[in-house]
Motif scaffolding. Structure first.
Motif, short mmCIF file in Angstrom:
data_model
loop_
_atom_site.label_atom_id
_atom_site.label_comp_id
_atom_site.label_asym_id
_atom_site.label_seq_id
_atom_site.Cartn_x
_atom_site.Cartn_y
_atom_site.Cartn_z
N GLY A 95 38.63 5.45 106.03
CA GLY A 95 39.97 4.80 106.42
C GLY A 95 40.82 4.30 105.11
N TRP A 96 42.18 3.99 105.51
CA TRP A 96 42.90 3.62 104.52
C TRP A 96 44.00 2.55 105.10
CZ3 TRP A 96 42.22 8.65 106.26
CH2 TRP A 96 43.11 8.97 107.48
N THR A 97 44.17 1.44 104.18
CA THR A 97 45.51 0.70 104.22
C THR A 97 46.03 0.82 102.86
OG1 THR A 97 44.01 -0.46 105.68
CG2 THR A 97 45.85 -1.52 104.88
N ILE A 98 47.48 0.96 102.96
CA ILE A 98 48.06 1.25 102.11
C ILE A 98 49.26 0.11 101.88
CG2 ILE A 98 49.86 2.62 100.68
CD1 ILE A 98 46.95 3.72 100.71
N HIS A 99 49.42 -0.56 100.65
CA HIS A 99 50.47 -1.70 100.46
C HIS A 99 51.79 -1.06 100.81
CE1 HIS A 99 53.05 -4.95 98.76
NE2 HIS A 99 51.76 -5.63 98.91
N ARG A 100 52.71 -1.96 101.60
CA ARG A 100 54.00 -1.17 101.97
C ARG A 100 54.90 -0.84 100.75
NH1 ARG A 100 58.79 -3.17 105.93
NH2 ARG A 100 57.69 -4.94 106.11
N ASN A 101 54.55 -1.51 99.62
CA ASN A 101 55.19 -1.16 98.34
C ASN A 101 55.01 0.47 97.90
OD1 ASN A 101 56.31 -3.63 98.45
ND2 ASN A 101 55.16 -4.28 96.68
N HIS A 102 54.26 0.82 98.65
CA HIS A 102 53.45 2.16 98.08
C HIS A 102 53.53 3.53 99.11
CE1 HIS A 102 52.45 0.70 94.23
NE2 HIS A 102 52.08 -0.34 94.72
N TRP A 103 54.11 3.14 100.36
CA TRP A 103 54.13 3.83 101.46
C TRP A 103 54.97 5.10 101.05
CZ3 TRP A 103 55.44 0.60 106.46
CH2 TRP A 103 54.50 -0.07 106.82
N ARG A 104 54.73 6.16 101.59
CA ARG A 104 55.36 7.51 101.49
C ARG A 104 55.46 8.12 100.14
NH1 ARG A 104 57.81 4.22 105.19
NH2 ARG A 104 58.02 4.90 107.27
N LYS A 105 54.52 7.81 99.85
CA LYS A 105 54.13 8.43 98.17
C LYS A 105 53.04 9.42 98.12
CE LYS A 105 55.92 4.37 95.84
NZ LYS A 105 55.63 3.19 94.69
N GLY A 106 52.35 9.70 99.32
CA GLY A 106 51.05 10.52 99.40
C GLY A 106 50.06 9.83 98.82
N PHE A 107 49.81 8.57 98.71
CA PHE A 107 48.75 7.99 98.10
C PHE A 107 47.44 7.67 99.09
CE2 PHE A 107 51.48 5.49 95.07
CZ PHE A 107 51.15 6.47 94.12
N ALA A 108 47.82 7.81 100.60
CA ALA A 108 46.85 7.72 101.30
C ALA A 108 45.91 9.18 101.63
CB ALA A 108 47.19 7.33 102.91
N LYS A 109 46.92 10.18 101.47
CA LYS A 109 46.42 11.47 101.44
C LYS A 109 45.55 11.70 100.44
CE LYS A 109 47.90 16.43 101.83
NZ LYS A 109 48.94 17.12 101.84
N GLU A 110 46.16 11.57 99.06
CA GLU A 110 45.37 11.90 97.93
C GLU A 110 44.04 10.99 98.04
OE1 GLU A 110 46.32 11.19 93.17
OE2 GLU A 110 47.97 11.50 94.62
N ALA A 111 43.93 9.74 98.11
CA ALA A 111 42.85 9.03 98.21
C ALA A 111 42.01 9.30 99.24
CB ALA A 111 43.17 7.44 98.35
N GLY A 112 42.33 9.61 100.41
CA GLY A 112 41.51 9.88 101.65
C GLY A 112 41.08 11.32 101.44
N ARG A 113 41.54 12.43 100.90
CA ARG A 113 40.83 13.32 100.42
C ARG A 113 39.71 13.39 99.41
NH1 ARG A 113 40.45 17.19 103.08
NH2 ARG A 113 38.43 16.59 102.98
N ALA A 114 40.06 12.39 98.50
CA ALA A 114 38.94 12.12 97.57
C ALA A 114 37.82 11.38 98.27
CB ALA A 114 39.30 11.53 96.42
N CYS A 115 37.97 10.58 98.90
CA CYS A 115 36.98 9.92 99.66
C CYS A 115 36.07 10.65 100.79
CB CYS A 115 37.74 8.54 100.60
SG CYS A 115 38.28 7.37 99.39
N ILE A 116 36.84 11.65 101.56
CA ILE A 116 36.31 12.53 102.39
C ILE A 116 35.23 13.32 101.77
CG2 ILE A 116 36.56 14.50 103.89
CD1 ILE A 116 39.20 13.02 105.05
N ASP A 117 35.75 13.87 100.56
CA ASP A 117 34.70 14.77 99.72
C ASP A 117 33.50 13.93 99.14
OD1 ASP A 117 36.54 16.74 100.11
OD2 ASP A 117 37.47 16.74 98.14
N TYR A 118 33.98 12.71 99.00
CA TYR A 118 32.81 11.74 98.45
C TYR A 118 31.94 11.56 99.40
CZ TYR A 118 30.67 7.41 97.10
OH TYR A 118 29.81 6.31 96.52
N ALA A 119 32.49 11.31 100.87
CA ALA A 119 31.38 11.06 102.03
C ALA A 119 30.33 12.20 102.16
CB ALA A 119 32.30 10.57 103.17
N PHE A 120 31.16 13.36 101.88
CA PHE A 120 30.36 14.69 102.51
C PHE A 120 29.25 14.99 101.30
CE2 PHE A 120 34.16 16.41 105.12
CZ PHE A 120 33.55 15.79 106.29
#
Length: 174
Positions: A95-120
């Protein structure tokens, strides 16, 4: 507890550090727009502290948890992203929760991808889910961009909200 767990092009994901992370975390959790789809209620400082302590406890009990996501260029706390599997949850989640100051910068996708790979690859999960409250279009698009599909719905998130939710997910690639 500041050891780096994951690193991406723009981000460092590490254990929550109360001394470094609490102010930004409390600010994030006090924002109505950020919390709209995460239980629906803002948190005061005491509630944010308890939430942070809960994440740290989850890390101790399960060996993994949401991580503090730090922007390399600025050192700013971007949000919390990572694996999550509390008692009663439908399945292990990234899951992800991004501070509003950092919305729409692709951080959730970038971190989410790394975390999915880590989980697997590191945690040995066979699948991951994302519990997303109905109407949270940004998280739905992020889940889809990460390769997850809408799997089923739930009437609420256990012990979090009674709001209708969608479960997105994906299996570990062969």
């Amino acid at each position: 507890m500041t050891d780096i767990i994951l690193e991406t092009e723009r981000l460092i994901l590490r254990h929550v550090d109360p001394d470094k992370d609490f102010e930004a975390m409390a600010d994030c959790y006090s924002d109505p727009e950020t919390m709209k789809y995460i239980g629906g209620e803002t948190m005061n400082r005491a509630q944010a502290w308890r939430s942070m302590a809960m994440m740290m406890g989850h890390q101790q009990m399960r060996g993994f948890c949401f991580m503090s996501c730090i922007e390399k260029a600025t050192g700013e706390w971007v949000g919390r992203v990572g694996p999550w599997a509390p008692e009663g949850w439908p399945a292990p989640e990234v899951g992800w929760t991004i501070h509003r100051n950092h919305w729409r910068k692709g951080f959730a996708k970038e971190a989410g991808r790394a975390c999915i790979d880590y989980a697997f690859d590191t945690l040995g999960w066979d699948k991951v889910i994302h519990v997303i409250q109905d109407g949270n279009i940004g998280s739905m698009k992020t889940a889809e961009a990460l390769g997850s599909k809408r799997l089923y719905s739930m009437d609420g998130i256990p012990e979090v909200t009674d709001e209708f939710c969608w479960i997105y997910g994906q299996d570990k690639p062969l």
